[in-house]
Motif scaffolding. Structure first.
Motif, short mmCIF file in Angstrom:
data_model
loop_
_atom_site.label_atom_id
_atom_site.label_comp_id
_atom_site.label_asym_id
_atom_site.label_seq_id
_atom_site.Cartn_x
_atom_site.Cartn_y
_atom_site.Cartn_z
N ARG A 37 -7.07 -8.52 5.88
CA ARG A 37 -7.56 -6.84 5.55
C ARG A 37 -6.54 -5.98 6.03
O ARG A 37 -6.20 -5.04 5.27
N GLU A 41 -4.61 -3.60 3.28
CA GLU A 41 -4.46 -2.07 3.25
C GLU A 41 -2.87 -1.73 3.31
O GLU A 41 -2.44 -0.74 2.69
N TYR A 44 -1.35 -1.94 -0.20
CA TYR A 44 -2.11 -0.78 -0.86
C TYR A 44 -1.26 0.54 -0.53
O TYR A 44 -0.80 1.52 -1.22
N HIS A 191 -8.70 -1.99 -1.69
CA HIS A 191 -7.32 -2.17 -1.63
C HIS A 191 -6.72 -3.36 -2.27
O HIS A 191 -5.61 -3.38 -3.02
#
Length: 270
Positions: A37, A41, A44, A191
């Motif tokens: 994760r 992120e 992104y 994302h």
């Protein structure tokens, strides 16, 4: 979160195997789901912040968030590891298909509370072939200059990737002949989807929000939209007006800005 596959390497080869191996190495002190994760992120943030459509205020917020994640993960060594994961993602996408697809399930990163399950890419490809016959695709491109699509529960973007591969197999460019709207309610999927579509040079507006309630918190356009708008010009505005679309993503080019070096995941300051 879903459970981590006890042997996520099994049956994996190439960039996918290397990606999982590095995440496993990084997970000695942190959970697999937290690492993937963080990566999604940060990737992104690194890409979207460079796109001229991103407002300066939002770009500054992205920079702060990027620095926060990297600092929490251990500083420069963590950033270097995230950069390596991004390079593996690029290599994996070059092989075709939905790179993140089943892999995020193996790494225990899916949200069971949302009932998440990513469609196998073979199924997505078949659905794309069925729903966009060659003659219909060519009719739409001839009439409008491009084909539009909407994916209200985008996940990692597998269905959109399948559509883009079908278009490419028929001689069209996803950057100039395809304009997709993608929505997902989960920030992680938002994302993942944005990163894959951006790296694959697919023109898309990716939304974080609830497509049923029609409520959205964030929207980011992929870099390919610059080329899409440059190619079609006023045709885009005409299409939006004739279709009675109410766009919340930009349909005109914004001024270019200088990206912040803290956000670089590409092997050096820009």
């Amino acid at each position: 979160m879903s459970r981590v596959n006890k042997n996520p390497h099994a049956g994996k080869t190439g960039p996918t195997r290397e990606f999982i191996k590095l995440v496993n190495d990084m997970a000695r002190q942190r959970r697999h789901s937290d690492i993937i994760r963080d990566f999604a992120e940060c990737a992104y943030l690194a890409i979207a912040q460079r796109v001229p459509f991103t407002a300066p205020e939002r770009a500054a917020q992205m920079e702060e968030r990027f620095v926060e994640i990297v600092k929490r993960g251990g500083g420069e060594p963590y950033r270097d590891q995230l950069s390596r994961l991004l390079a593996m993602t690029v290599d994996g996408l070059e092989e075709g298909g939905d790179f993140f697809g089943a892999m995020v399930a193996d790494l225990g990163a899916l949200n069971e509370g949302f009932g998440q399950y990513f469609t196998p890419f073979e199924v997505s490809r078949l659905m794309a072939e069925i729903n966009l016959p060659d003659d219909e695709m060519r009719r739409l491109v001839e009439a409008n200059g491009f084909v539009t699509g909407c994916e209200p529960a985008a996940g990692s973007g597998g269905m959109i990737i399948a559509f883009s591969e079908v278009m490419k197999s028929r001689g069209f460019s996803p950057a100039t002949h395809l304009w997709f709207t993608a929505v997902d309610i989960d920030p992680f999927c938002f994302h993942l989807c944005y990163v894959q579509l951006a790296l694959l040079d697919i023109c898309a507006d990716v939304y974080l929000g609830d497509s049923i309630a029609n409520r959205f918190q964030e929207v980011a356009s992929t870099p390919a939209k610059l080329r899409f708008l440059a190619t079609h010009g006023s045709k885009v505005s005409d299409y939006v007006r004739q279709s009675r679309i109410e766009p919340t993503a930009p349909v005109a080019t914004a001024p270019a800005r200088v990206p912040a070096p803290q956000l670089d995941l590409f092997g050096g300051a820009p």
